[in-house]
Write an enzyme that holds these catalytic residues in place. Structure first.
Site, short mmCIF file in Angstrom:
data_model
loop_
_atom_site.label_atom_id
_atom_site.label_comp_id
_atom_site.label_asym_id
_atom_site.label_seq_id
_atom_site.Cartn_x
_atom_site.Cartn_y
_atom_site.Cartn_z
N ARG A 1 11.54 -6.00 5.31
CA ARG A 1 11.42 -4.57 4.88
C ARG A 1 12.38 -3.86 5.98
O ARG A 1 12.75 -4.38 7.12
CB ARG A 1 10.10 -4.08 5.43
CG ARG A 1 9.97 -2.65 5.16
CD ARG A 1 8.48 -2.04 5.29
NE ARG A 1 7.70 -2.54 6.41
CZ ARG A 1 6.54 -2.44 6.34
NH1 ARG A 1 5.80 -1.69 5.64
NH2 ARG A 1 5.73 -2.90 7.31
N LYS B 1 0.82 -1.04 0.03
CA LYS B 1 0.06 0.07 -0.10
C LYS B 1 0.89 1.22 -0.08
O LYS B 1 0.76 2.20 -0.83
CB LYS B 1 -0.93 0.15 1.10
CG LYS B 1 -2.11 -0.98 1.46
CD LYS B 1 -2.80 -0.90 2.53
CE LYS B 1 -2.01 -0.91 4.06
NZ LYS B 1 -1.37 -2.27 4.15
N ARG C 1 -1.14 -8.78 13.47
CA ARG C 1 -1.41 -7.84 12.29
C ARG C 1 -2.52 -8.47 11.48
O ARG C 1 -3.69 -7.69 11.03
CB ARG C 1 -0.34 -6.95 11.88
CG ARG C 1 0.40 -6.03 12.76
CD ARG C 1 1.60 -5.75 12.32
NE ARG C 1 1.61 -4.88 10.94
CZ ARG C 1 2.76 -4.84 10.31
NH1 ARG C 1 3.87 -5.26 10.62
NH2 ARG C 1 2.55 -4.12 9.19
N ARG D 1 10.77 -2.19 11.47
CA ARG D 1 9.87 -1.68 12.25
C ARG D 1 9.72 -2.76 13.50
O ARG D 1 9.61 -4.11 13.21
CB ARG D 1 8.59 -1.58 11.25
CG ARG D 1 8.53 -0.19 10.93
CD ARG D 1 7.45 -0.22 9.73
NE ARG D 1 6.29 -0.71 9.86
CZ ARG D 1 5.08 -0.61 9.48
NH1 ARG D 1 5.12 0.25 8.20
NH2 ARG D 1 3.98 -1.09 9.65
N ARG E 1 -9.90 1.57 8.67
CA ARG E 1 -9.32 0.03 9.12
C ARG E 1 -10.65 -0.56 9.95
O ARG E 1 -10.57 -1.72 10.18
CB ARG E 1 -8.24 0.12 9.86
CG ARG E 1 -6.89 -0.02 9.03
CD ARG E 1 -5.73 0.30 9.76
NE ARG E 1 -4.85 -0.59 9.69
CZ ARG E 1 -3.70 -0.45 9.21
NH1 ARG E 1 -3.38 1.07 8.61
NH2 ARG E 1 -2.76 -0.99 8.87
P1 AP5 Z 1 4.67 -1.55 1.95
O1 AP5 Z 1 4.49 -0.85 0.63
O2 AP5 Z 1 5.29 -0.96 3.04
O3 AP5 Z 1 3.53 -2.33 2.27
P2 AP5 Z 1 2.24 -1.84 3.16
O4 AP5 Z 1 1.11 -2.48 2.76
O5 AP5 Z 1 2.07 -0.43 3.26
O6 AP5 Z 1 2.59 -2.31 4.69
P3 AP5 Z 1 2.45 -1.97 6.05
O7 AP5 Z 1 3.06 -2.83 6.92
O8 AP5 Z 1 3.09 -0.51 6.09
O9 AP5 Z 1 0.87 -1.96 6.32
P4 AP5 Z 1 0.19 -1.95 7.65
O10 AP5 Z 1 -1.12 -1.56 7.11
O11 AP5 Z 1 0.46 -3.10 8.36
O12 AP5 Z 1 1.10 -0.86 8.54
P5 AP5 Z 1 0.69 0.58 8.80
O13 AP5 Z 1 1.93 1.29 8.77
O14 AP5 Z 1 -0.31 1.19 7.87
O15 AP5 Z 1 5.49 -3.03 1.28
C1 AP5 Z 1 6.11 -3.93 2.21
C2 AP5 Z 1 7.65 -4.52 1.67
O16 AP5 Z 1 7.46 -4.91 0.63
C3 AP5 Z 1 8.51 -3.29 1.69
O17 AP5 Z 1 9.80 -3.68 1.80
C4 AP5 Z 1 8.66 -2.82 0.01
O18 AP5 Z 1 9.80 -2.55 -0.45
C5 AP5 Z 1 8.11 -4.45 -0.29
N1 AP5 Z 1 7.57 -4.55 -1.76
C6 AP5 Z 1 6.43 -3.50 -2.18
N2 AP5 Z 1 5.96 -3.85 -3.22
C7 AP5 Z 1 6.69 -4.56 -3.69
C8 AP5 Z 1 6.71 -5.73 -5.05
N3 AP5 Z 1 5.65 -5.47 -5.68
N4 AP5 Z 1 7.49 -6.69 -4.96
C9 AP5 Z 1 8.48 -6.81 -3.92
N5 AP5 Z 1 8.63 -6.13 -2.90
C10 AP5 Z 1 7.41 -5.34 -2.62
O19 AP5 Z 1 0.05 0.50 10.29
C11 AP5 Z 1 0.77 0.00 11.29
C12 AP5 Z 1 0.00 0.20 12.65
O20 AP5 Z 1 -0.57 1.57 12.88
C13 AP5 Z 1 -1.00 -0.79 12.58
O21 AP5 Z 1 -0.82 -1.84 12.98
C14 AP5 Z 1 -1.83 0.01 13.70
O22 AP5 Z 1 -1.33 -0.09 15.14
C15 AP5 Z 1 -1.67 1.50 13.43
N6 AP5 Z 1 -2.68 2.04 12.53
C16 AP5 Z 1 -2.45 2.63 11.20
N7 AP5 Z 1 -3.44 2.82 10.92
C17 AP5 Z 1 -4.43 2.84 11.58
C18 AP5 Z 1 -5.72 3.00 11.65
N8 AP5 Z 1 -6.42 3.52 10.61
N9 AP5 Z 1 -6.66 2.77 12.97
C19 AP5 Z 1 -6.07 2.17 13.83
N10 AP5 Z 1 -4.68 1.96 13.84
C20 AP5 Z 1 -4.01 2.08 12.70
#
Ligand code: AP5
Length: 226
Positions: A127, A13, A171, A160, A88
């Site tokens: 990552r 994402k 998660r 992270r 979410r």
């Molecule tokens: P990446 O692009 O980082 O993937 P992502 O889907 O953004 O993964 P996240 O782990 O950031 O999502 P998440 O939803 O769990 O975490 P968030 O930060 O939102 O890609 C991942 C890896 O793959 C990277 O190394 C990248 O280089 C690689 N990659 C990408 N595309 C590729 C491809 N095509 N081929 C190969 N490699 C590839 O949330 C974290 C925490 O914050 C949550 O757990 C929660 O506690 C809190 N939080 C956030 N939003 C909310 C909300 N709305 N409500 C409540 N709590 C929240």
């Protein structure tokens, strides 16, 4: 243009959100990044937030909704915005509808990236993020030139806390219990485009742009029938 990008943890994402925001000149609003900044800055809401994030649980709705309410009214959101990681929960989705509704706005596109569990785990385990500029790497798929050092700014790379083994599992559980119903909710309104998240980053980006452009054409035809 108001876009939401959804998908399980590690689906790409954040990677795709940066590209979409760049192409359509709209800001990327990533709740995960905003929350991590609050935690890193040692701010009061950040301290409570850290506990939830480290466990892989969702931060309470009222905290996140408050963040988004403040953010979407900022000046650079005039042309729209891209939400990455929000909503979410169904309560967050309702709150978003309220925020947009007050301004006579609606959600235009919901992009949902689909990908298999094995690949997700591989992506999260490998990552690494730059502690200075936030650039993202992957130990196998996109390694830095020098181990542990950012190619762009020379900052050190870190893993992270929530990318560690036990937390990854929680998660996924949280995603399936609390966030999948949001996708179903948007799907029932015909808003979701399901995108295959396997392949090269550019190829996935191409699929997303194609989906957005398709929907734009469809919306235009509906508003100006010939
Ligand atoms: P990446 O692009 O980082 O993937 P992502 O889907 O953004 O993964 P996240 O782990 O950031 O999502 P998440 O939803 O769990 O975490 P968030 O930060 O939102 O890609 C991942 C890896 O793959 C990277 O190394 C990248 O280089 C690689 N990659 C990408 N595309 C590729 C491809 N095509 N081929 C190969 N490699 C590839 O949330 C974290 C925490 O914050 C949550 O757990 C929660 O506690 C809190 N939080 C956030 N939003 C909310 C909300 N709305 N409500 C409540 N709590 C929240």
């Amino acid at each position: 243009m108001h876009v939401i990008i959804m998908g399980p943890p590690g689906s790409g994402k954040g990677t795709q959100a940066k590209l979409i925001a760049g192409k359509y000149h709209i800001p990327q609003i990533a709740t995960g990044d905003i929350l991590r900044e609050a935690v890193g800055g040692g701010l009061a809401p950040g301290l409570e937030t850290k506990v939830y994030m480290t466990r892989g649980e969702l931060v309470p709705d009222e905290v996140v909704i408050g963040i988004i309410e403040g953010r979407v009214t900022q000046g650079n959101c005039g042309r729209g915005f891209l939400l990455d990681g929000f909503p979410r929960t169904l309560d967050q989705a309702n709150a978003l509808e309220g925020m947009l509704g007050k301004r006579g706005l609606t959600i235009d596109h919901v992009i949902n990236i689909e990908i298999e569990m094995e690949e997700l785990i591989r992506r999260l385990r490998g990552r690494r993020t730059c502690s200075k500029c936030g650039a993202m790497y992957h130990l196998l798929f996109n390694p830095p030139e020098k181990e542990g050092i950012c190619d762009i700014c020379g900052g050190s790379l870190y893993q992270r806390d929530d990318d560690k083994e036990g937390t990854i599992r929680s998660r996924f559980e949280v995603y399936s219990n609390q966030t999948e119903p949001v996708i179903q909710y948007y799907a029932s309104q015909g808003l979701v485009r399901f995108i295959n998240g396997v392949g090269k980053i550019d190829d996935i980006f191409f699929r997303i742009v194609e989906a957005i452009e398709d929907r734009k054409k469809y919306a235009k035809r509906r508003s100006h029938p010939s």
